[in-house]
Motif scaffolding. Structure first.
Motif, PDB file in Angstrom:
ATOM      1  N   PRO A  26      48.776  23.958 150.764  1.00  0.00           N
ATOM      2  CA  PRO A  26      49.539  25.156 150.431  1.00  0.00           C
ATOM      3  C   PRO A  26      49.819  26.017 151.664  1.00  0.00           C
ATOM      4  CG  PRO A  26      47.250  25.386 149.730  1.00  0.00           C
ATOM      5  CD  PRO A  26      47.382  24.015 150.285  1.00  0.00           C
ATOM      6  N   LEU A  29      47.662  28.891 152.855  1.00  0.00           N
ATOM      7  CA  LEU A  29      46.402  28.564 153.528  1.00  0.00           C
ATOM      8  C   LEU A  29      46.645  28.231 154.996  1.00  0.00           C
ATOM      9  CD1 LEU A  29      43.307  28.033 153.126  1.00  0.00           C
ATOM     10  CD2 LEU A  29      43.905  25.628 152.782  1.00  0.00           C
ATOM     11  N   HIS A  80      37.613  36.009 161.366  1.00  0.00           N
ATOM     12  CA  HIS A  80      36.644  36.632 160.464  1.00  0.00           C
ATOM     13  C   HIS A  80      36.058  37.916 161.070  1.00  0.00           C
ATOM     14  CE1 HIS A  80      35.604  33.345 157.253  1.00  0.00           C
ATOM     15  NE2 HIS A  80      36.871  33.681 157.263  1.00  0.00           N
ATOM     16  N   MET A  84      35.962  41.629 159.421  1.00  0.00           N
ATOM     17  CA  MET A  84      34.727  42.405 159.260  1.00  0.00           C
ATOM     18  C   MET A  84      34.802  43.748 159.972  1.00  0.00           C
ATOM     19  SD  MET A  84      31.649  39.569 159.302  1.00  0.00           S
ATOM     20  CE  MET A  84      32.317  38.222 160.262  1.00  0.00           C
ATOM     21  N   ASN A 103      41.798  38.273 151.485  1.00  0.00           N
ATOM     22  CA  ASN A 103      41.429  36.961 150.959  1.00  0.00           C
ATOM     23  C   ASN A 103      42.028  35.820 151.777  1.00  0.00           C
ATOM     24  OD1 ASN A 103      39.879  38.108 149.022  1.00  0.00           O
ATOM     25  ND2 ASN A 103      41.234  37.647 147.293  1.00  0.00           N
ATOM     26  N   ILE A 106      39.817  35.365 154.716  1.00  0.00           N
ATOM     27  CA  ILE A 106      38.567  34.666 154.383  1.00  0.00           C
ATOM     28  C   ILE A 106      38.822  33.164 154.268  1.00  0.00           C
ATOM     29  CG2 ILE A 106      36.767  34.344 152.619  1.00  0.00           C
ATOM     30  CD1 ILE A 106      37.147  37.325 151.885  1.00  0.00           C
ATOM     31  N   LEU A 107      39.793  32.804 153.415  1.00  0.00           N
ATOM     32  CA  LEU A 107      39.974  31.393 153.068  1.00  0.00           C
ATOM     33  C   LEU A 107      40.583  30.589 154.219  1.00  0.00           C
ATOM     34  CD1 LEU A 107      39.465  29.482 150.714  1.00  0.00           C
ATOM     35  CD2 LEU A 107      41.755  29.996 149.870  1.00  0.00           C
ATOM     36  N   ASP A 110      37.847  29.984 156.650  1.00  0.00           N
ATOM     37  CA  ASP A 110      36.980  28.891 156.195  1.00  0.00           C
ATOM     38  C   ASP A 110      37.606  27.536 156.522  1.00  0.00           C
ATOM     39  OD1 ASP A 110      35.320  30.837 155.172  1.00  0.00           O
ATOM     40  OD2 ASP A 110      35.911  30.532 153.081  1.00  0.00           O
ATOM     41  N   ALA A 111      38.902  27.416 156.237  1.00  0.00           N
ATOM     42  CA  ALA A 111      39.595  26.147 156.508  1.00  0.00           C
ATOM     43  C   ALA A 111      39.605  25.858 158.009  1.00  0.00           C
ATOM     44  CB  ALA A 111      41.015  26.194 155.953  1.00  0.00           C
TER      45      ALA A 111
ATOM     46  N   HIS B  80      31.917  32.697 148.748  1.00  0.00           N
ATOM     47  CA  HIS B  80      33.200  33.234 149.202  1.00  0.00           C
ATOM     48  C   HIS B  80      34.179  33.415 148.040  1.00  0.00           C
ATOM     49  CE1 HIS B  80      33.207  32.690 153.883  1.00  0.00           C
ATOM     50  NE2 HIS B  80      32.242  33.462 153.445  1.00  0.00           N
ATOM     51  N   LEU B  83      33.444  36.638 146.282  1.00  0.00           N
ATOM     52  CA  LEU B  83      33.953  37.769 147.064  1.00  0.00           C
ATOM     53  C   LEU B  83      35.454  37.917 146.858  1.00  0.00           C
ATOM     54  CD1 LEU B  83      33.688  39.966 149.269  1.00  0.00           C
ATOM     55  CD2 LEU B  83      33.883  38.152 150.980  1.00  0.00           C
ATOM     56  N   MET B  84      36.184  36.791 146.964  1.00  0.00           N
ATOM     57  CA  MET B  84      37.651  36.844 146.819  1.00  0.00           C
ATOM     58  C   MET B  84      38.046  37.295 145.414  1.00  0.00           C
ATOM     59  SD  MET B  84      39.087  33.642 149.104  1.00  0.00           S
ATOM     60  CE  MET B  84      37.735  32.473 149.101  1.00  0.00           C
ATOM     61  N   ASP B  85      37.276  36.848 144.415  1.00  0.00           N
ATOM     62  CA  ASP B  85      37.578  37.226 143.015  1.00  0.00           C
ATOM     63  C   ASP B  85      36.978  38.584 142.649  1.00  0.00           C
ATOM     64  OD1 ASP B  85      38.641  34.718 142.873  1.00  0.00           O
ATOM     65  OD2 ASP B  85      36.966  33.829 141.766  1.00  0.00           O
ATOM     66  N   ILE B 106      30.819  37.453 153.817  1.00  0.00           N
ATOM     67  CA  ILE B 106      31.665  36.664 154.726  1.00  0.00           C
ATOM     68  C   ILE B 106      30.791  35.892 155.707  1.00  0.00           C
ATOM     69  CG2 ILE B 106      33.401  36.770 156.569  1.00  0.00           C
ATOM     70  CD1 ILE B 106      34.513  39.302 155.182  1.00  0.00           C
ATOM     71  N   CYS B 144      39.162  24.102 149.769  1.00  0.00           N
ATOM     72  CA  CYS B 144      39.874  25.319 150.201  1.00  0.00           C
ATOM     73  C   CYS B 144      41.318  25.290 149.725  1.00  0.00           C
ATOM     74  CB  CYS B 144      39.856  25.460 151.730  1.00  0.00           C
ATOM     75  SG  CYS B 144      38.230  25.746 152.426  1.00  0.00           S
ATOM     76  N   GLN B 147      41.382  26.146 146.083  1.00  0.00           N
ATOM     77  CA  GLN B 147      41.171  27.583 145.880  1.00  0.00           C
ATOM     78  C   GLN B 147      42.464  28.350 146.173  1.00  0.00           C
ATOM     79  OE1 GLN B 147      39.119  29.569 144.574  1.00  0.00           O
ATOM     80  NE2 GLN B 147      39.169  31.536 145.619  1.00  0.00           N
ATOM     81  N   GLN B 148      43.181  27.936 147.233  1.00  0.00           N
ATOM     82  CA  GLN B 148      44.436  28.612 147.569  1.00  0.00           C
ATOM     83  C   GLN B 148      45.479  28.410 146.465  1.00  0.00           C
ATOM     84  OE1 GLN B 148      45.092  30.684 150.359  1.00  0.00           O
ATOM     85  NE2 GLN B 148      46.758  31.186 148.955  1.00  0.00           N
ATOM     86  N   TRP B 149      45.594  27.178 145.945  1.00  0.00           N
ATOM     87  CA  TRP B 149      46.525  26.946 144.823  1.00  0.00           C
ATOM     88  C   TRP B 149      46.139  27.819 143.636  1.00  0.00           C
ATOM     89  CZ3 TRP B 149      50.919  25.170 146.081  1.00  0.00           C
ATOM     90  CH2 TRP B 149      51.100  24.061 146.918  1.00  0.00           C
ATOM     91  N   ILE B 151      44.698  30.695 143.649  1.00  0.00           N
ATOM     92  CA  ILE B 151      45.165  32.063 143.940  1.00  0.00           C
ATOM     93  C   ILE B 151      46.689  32.144 143.789  1.00  0.00           C
ATOM     94  CG2 ILE B 151      45.410  33.795 145.778  1.00  0.00           C
ATOM     95  CD1 ILE B 151      42.681  32.759 146.904  1.00  0.00           C
TER      96      ILE B 151
END
Lengths: 327, 327
Positions: A26, A29, A80, A84, A103, A106-107, A110-111, B80, B83-85, B106, B144, B147-149, B151
């Motif tokens: 996506p 991301l 990150h 923060m 968000n 964050i994501l 992570d990726a 994570h 946190l995002m949710d 984080i 990841c 999770q992005q999809w 969102i």
């Protein structure tokens, strides 16, 4: 052995990283990842890795993926950390959480961390992979520890110079040191050489960070690229402030404590006054002495690496470039 | 070959994870990690990995570190994601960003992701490490992406069933599938067997997630452990809602659209009405049929794995336990 200068290596690794494509789905991301890696930057870690490798082997292009892994990891930490710290800008551009949202920061971060491991594993020679991943993983974890200490220190009054140096060792030095060590391991260096290069990196990294603190007070704003005095305004417990607090006496000490305790102040006035106290106390000289001695210790460790001295010239030169910038 | 049941394996890996100590400094970094891993949970991924390994080898204790790596990775994603949710609770306890703060969530999450790689690398046999890390890294990145999809779908009107299934494949299935595949690789399975077990895991994972969606509407709140109707209240585009939107007609369709468009409503009333529409349209039957067919496809793939059928009994039983829970 055919050797390349840091400038030549930088050009190649820069092109390699530029060509990496994240135009996959996506897009929400991968777009922030492409954005962050496209910022550019000095690519210090890849260049250090390639220079260390080039002490032993010529075919630097075989480890570009690992070099990209270090750069990707480093940029993940910036992404990150900026979230923060709620920082708005990085290298003159809006940070990811500002341009997208928290968000996304964050994501996508992570990726990026996962991608950095993939780059590191990619075609990593079977006889090196365990030691390379061990060095990388330890450094990666220590950088998080350093960031946590940095956060902890914000709400502590009594940070010692040793604690501060340990924090910047973790947050800044170990990744520079690991870059050198991983390059050395991939180049087939002895354990002893690999460790010497790591230790060299730790010293250079400490000197580099102390210089950054110094420049935050005494740098030329145009050359430094950041506003001068930011650390002073935020009471950041740098080497400079910690030293001033322990060395100042009389009215200097009272004045410094006053500025630290004020919750409202004029930025320019605080910067000028605190800088004046630093000057009275001799903080800039103490800081420069510390930088010089760390730098010299680093170079002595490099001297001990068991390759002929002329091969080390590019690495020595690059350490000089790192230290000379913006002073 | 000496085989162990999923219950025996769960007990061992649970003890192994319990004994892992994170009592190191900085405590603000490691306390949240210990807290999250101490939540317990079903340890599905470690157990699946150990069951797959146990199809080929007996000494399951040699891969406990890799099993802990999967569990650590999974818990990192929960940390994570919560946190995002902005989720307040997880397994009846406050989430890390609530108990500590968002930055702790984080940074401790980042450290957990790094630790999961360290567990995965730890004593990983040299002839397996490249393939194990490839499977793990790909699954980690795909989670990841999922999770992005997920969102992205929140702000989209037109999510198809296929897109939804692809999202839950990435977000939920691939890590279950990778657990089985990594266990198989470490056990010395053929590439074909390892892939069959992966594909089995994908199907079971999809069935498992669809069942979770189903239970969110039709489950017993006491057994399910979450509030019923949460997905309905938030208009979450699950298999249930997407199917209802495409299959409903007449007044059911209008009524469903009305409830979706309302920004203020009584939760109980909305849940009762939308559930009524689902029932009218035959959504529960369609969902259960889909779950049953995915589950059956999974079991057929397991049948094709080239070890004697009786050895597969523990894995087959565990898949049944995963699916039977709370219905």
């Amino acid at each position: 052995m055919k050797q390349q200068t840091s400038e030549q290596l930088l050009k190649q690794i820069h092109n390699y990283i530029e060509k990496l494509s994240y135009s996959r789905e996506p897009v929400q991301l991968y777009d922030p990842i492409e954005y962050v890696l496209g910022f550019g930057g000095k690519r210090l870690r890849p260049v250090l890795m390639l220079l260390a490798y080039n002490l032993y082997k010529e075919d630097v292009e075989t480890i570009f993926s690992q070099a990209a892994g270090l750069e990707t990891y480093h940029n993940f930490t910036l992404l990150h950390d900026d979230l923060m710290d709620n920082a708005d800008m990085r290298r003159g551009k809006p940070t990811v959480h500002k341009k997208w949202n928290p968000n996304a920061a964050i994501l996508s971060g992570d990726a990026m961390l996962i991608l950095s491991y993939q780059f590191m594993m990619n075609d990593c020679p079977a006889d090196c992979v365990a030691s390379v991943m061990k060095v990388f993983g330890q450094a990666a974890l220590e950088v998080c520890e350093g960031q946590q200490w940095d956060i902890d220190f914000e709400s502590r009054e009594n940070v010692s110079v040793d604690e501060y140096l340990e924090m910047i060792r973790l947050k800044t030095s170990v990744l520079l040191a690991a870059s050198l060590k991983i390059g050395a391991i991939l180049g087939g260096a002895s354990d002893d050489d690999a460790q010497k290069l790591y230790d060299f990196g730790v010293k250079i990294g400490l000197a580099f960070q102390l210089q950054d603190d110094y420049l935050d007070v005494y740098g030329d704003p145009v050359v430094f690229g950041k506003n001068i005095g930011g650390d002073i305004c935020s009471n950041k417990k740098t080497y400079m402030l910690i030293t001033a607090l322990s060395e100042a006496s009389g009215s200097d000490k009272d004045e410094l404590q006053k500025w630290i305790s004020l919750s409202e102040f004029d930025d320019k006035e605080k910067i000028a006054s605190v800088t004046g106290i630093y000057n009275n106390v001799g903080v800039p000289e103490l800081c420069m002495n510390k930088i010089d001695s760390l730098y010299a210790e680093g170079l002595r460790l490099l001297d001990e690496v068991s390759v002929s001295d002329d091969l080390k010239e590019n690495l020595r030169h690059f350490a000089g470039v790192m230290m000379k910038r913006k002073l």
